[in-house]
Write a protein that holds these residues in place. Sequence first.
Motif, PDB file in Angstrom:
ATOM      1  N   UNK A 151       0.834  -1.193   0.000  1.00  0.00           N
ATOM      2  CA  UNK A 151       0.000   0.000   0.000  1.00  0.00           C
ATOM      3  C   UNK A 151       0.877   1.255   0.000  1.00  0.00           C
ATOM      4  N   UNK A 152       1.938   1.236   0.811  1.00  0.00           N
ATOM      5  CA  UNK A 152       2.848   2.382   0.855  1.00  0.00           C
ATOM      6  C   UNK A 152       3.497   2.597  -0.509  1.00  0.00           C
ATOM      7  N   UNK A 153       3.856   1.503  -1.186  1.00  0.00           N
ATOM      8  CA  UNK A 153       4.418   1.603  -2.534  1.00  0.00           C
ATOM      9  C   UNK A 153       3.434   2.232  -3.495  1.00  0.00           C
ATOM     10  N   UNK A 154       2.161   1.815  -3.385  1.00  0.00           N
ATOM     11  CA  UNK A 154       1.118   2.381  -4.232  1.00  0.00           C
ATOM     12  C   UNK A 154       0.969   3.870  -4.002  1.00  0.00           C
ATOM     13  N   UNK A 155       0.973   4.291  -2.751  1.00  0.00           N
ATOM     14  CA  UNK A 155       0.837   5.708  -2.418  1.00  0.00           C
ATOM     15  C   UNK A 155       2.013   6.497  -2.998  1.00  0.00           C
ATOM     16  N   UNK A 156       3.212   5.961  -2.812  1.00  0.00           N
ATOM     17  CA  UNK A 156       4.401   6.672  -3.274  1.00  0.00           C
ATOM     18  C   UNK A 156       4.385   6.850  -4.792  1.00  0.00           C
ATOM     19  N   UNK A 157       3.946   5.827  -5.523  1.00  0.00           N
ATOM     20  CA  UNK A 157       3.930   5.935  -6.985  1.00  0.00           C
ATOM     21  C   UNK A 157       2.790   6.802  -7.488  1.00  0.00           C
TER      22      UNK A 157
END
Lengths: 261, 269
Positions: free
Chosen positions: B39-45
């Motif tokens: 989820x954090x990866x999704x937010x960052x991208x």
Amino acid sequence: MKREPTREVASLSGVTFAYNGHQVLEGVDLDLEERDFAAIIGPNGGGKTTLMKILLGLLRPQRGQVLLFGEPPQRTAHRVGYVPQDIHANKHFPISALDVVLMGLLRPGRLFRRYSRDDHRAAEEALDQMEMWPERHKRMEELSGGQRQRVFIARALVSNPQALFLDEPTASVDAMGQTDLYSHLKRLNERITILVVTHDLMVLSSYVKSVICVNRSLIHHHAPEVTPDMLRLGYRCPVELLGHGHLPHRVLPCHGGPCCE
Amino acid sequence: MSEWLQLPFVQNALLGGLLAGILCGIMGTYVVANRIAYLAGGIAHAAYGGVGLALFFGLSPLLGVLGFTLAGALIMGWLYLRERHRADTAIGVLWAFGMAVGVLFTDLTPGYNVDLMSYLFGSILAISRGSLAAMAALIVAIGLFVICFYRDLAAVSYDDEFARARGIPVTALQLLLIVSVALSVVVLIRVVGLILVIALLTIAPYMAEKRCRSLASMMVMSSLLNCLFAVVGLGLSIRFNVTSGPAIICVASLAYFAFMGWLALRRRA
């Protein structure tokens, strides 16, 4: 010794619950009396966990009335010690057994609060009851399945509840741990009401006082046995069930009464 | 090396690396403990979409990134909280969509060529005083949040089902955590780049989780590890004149591999 009148811990009347349009419980009634040790059995997806969550006010039924200690469960759920299925807890989480138990004293709306000396005493007592005090500083990961469950029960006991609701407490526990767990529960049942979701029919005769069979509808049988009606309701194929547990000498013939008509 | 330390931009970069390390040490602890690294990866991208939109519409990049990232984080967070085991596809879609939107709108912006690489890997050597102040302010704000709700957040992270039964406002706290991750991403993306944000949020906390007995000790250990990675990575990048973001990531990743190898050896012994 004076015997106090039995009071109702929880009751459902005409409760219907659907999950994403999928009917799970339909017009279900239940009266759970004080000091009962009730086992909820039934097939997977039959509504066992749903039933427990409705009693705790975690799920709201579309129809029907739910009472916990005579009031809406949202108001009284804190008087119940709850042991959810252990799949919810992250196994590798950095936390000690003692801190897990202290979690049972959390209440909403208290910021900055540190756990008091009384809290620590309550945690010690709860861990001691479950014979887990010596392991209090261990990480949860380092404990066996049975020990973990005993910590979860201690967490539920620490708030001094009047009832204990357990959802499949023996799912990841070996046979010896299971016997051990149920004898702890039997001892606790001298003081408090116990409701347990289980797959394990072995426990029925030796520990449990009543059986609640759930599969969309519900039969509450006030004796520790599985009736043919329950088998018909609960499992499509009784033979499959006979193959699992040590059932043959526990299935009693129909003997009349409300659920054996 | 010591003459390098006299240079203001090196000092700023070091300070930036340390602040980023601490911020990611705190937030990464929750990211790893809650198993929401994806989820954090999704937010960052998704945040990159905000960069493109801000450029195209002539908004301030910070506002664009803030709005887009918060919106993306809340959508992904809501999907995740509603159906934990099925949200990964939707998160993957938003992850890709955010990046694609960012690139397309950058293309469509006349006469402007933003360097994608600088958002992927940051430009820590060009860090401004303002960015440093923003990071410090966010650390204070998130620190206060964590101190106020430490026990509740621990209960929510460990066993949300039980926390809910105790009357803790589980969903609100989970969303606040996700928003905190999003805010960290917004502040850090210009500085260290979104790839490095993900690395700092996950690598050190994952290593720390194996040894710690509480979230607090995990935060301290993750922050220390992150700071170590940042300092060593920066030093190497200056010494060998290579990009600093990837240098820090390589240092962190190598430490991670070594740690996992050590764990495997110890288990066998």
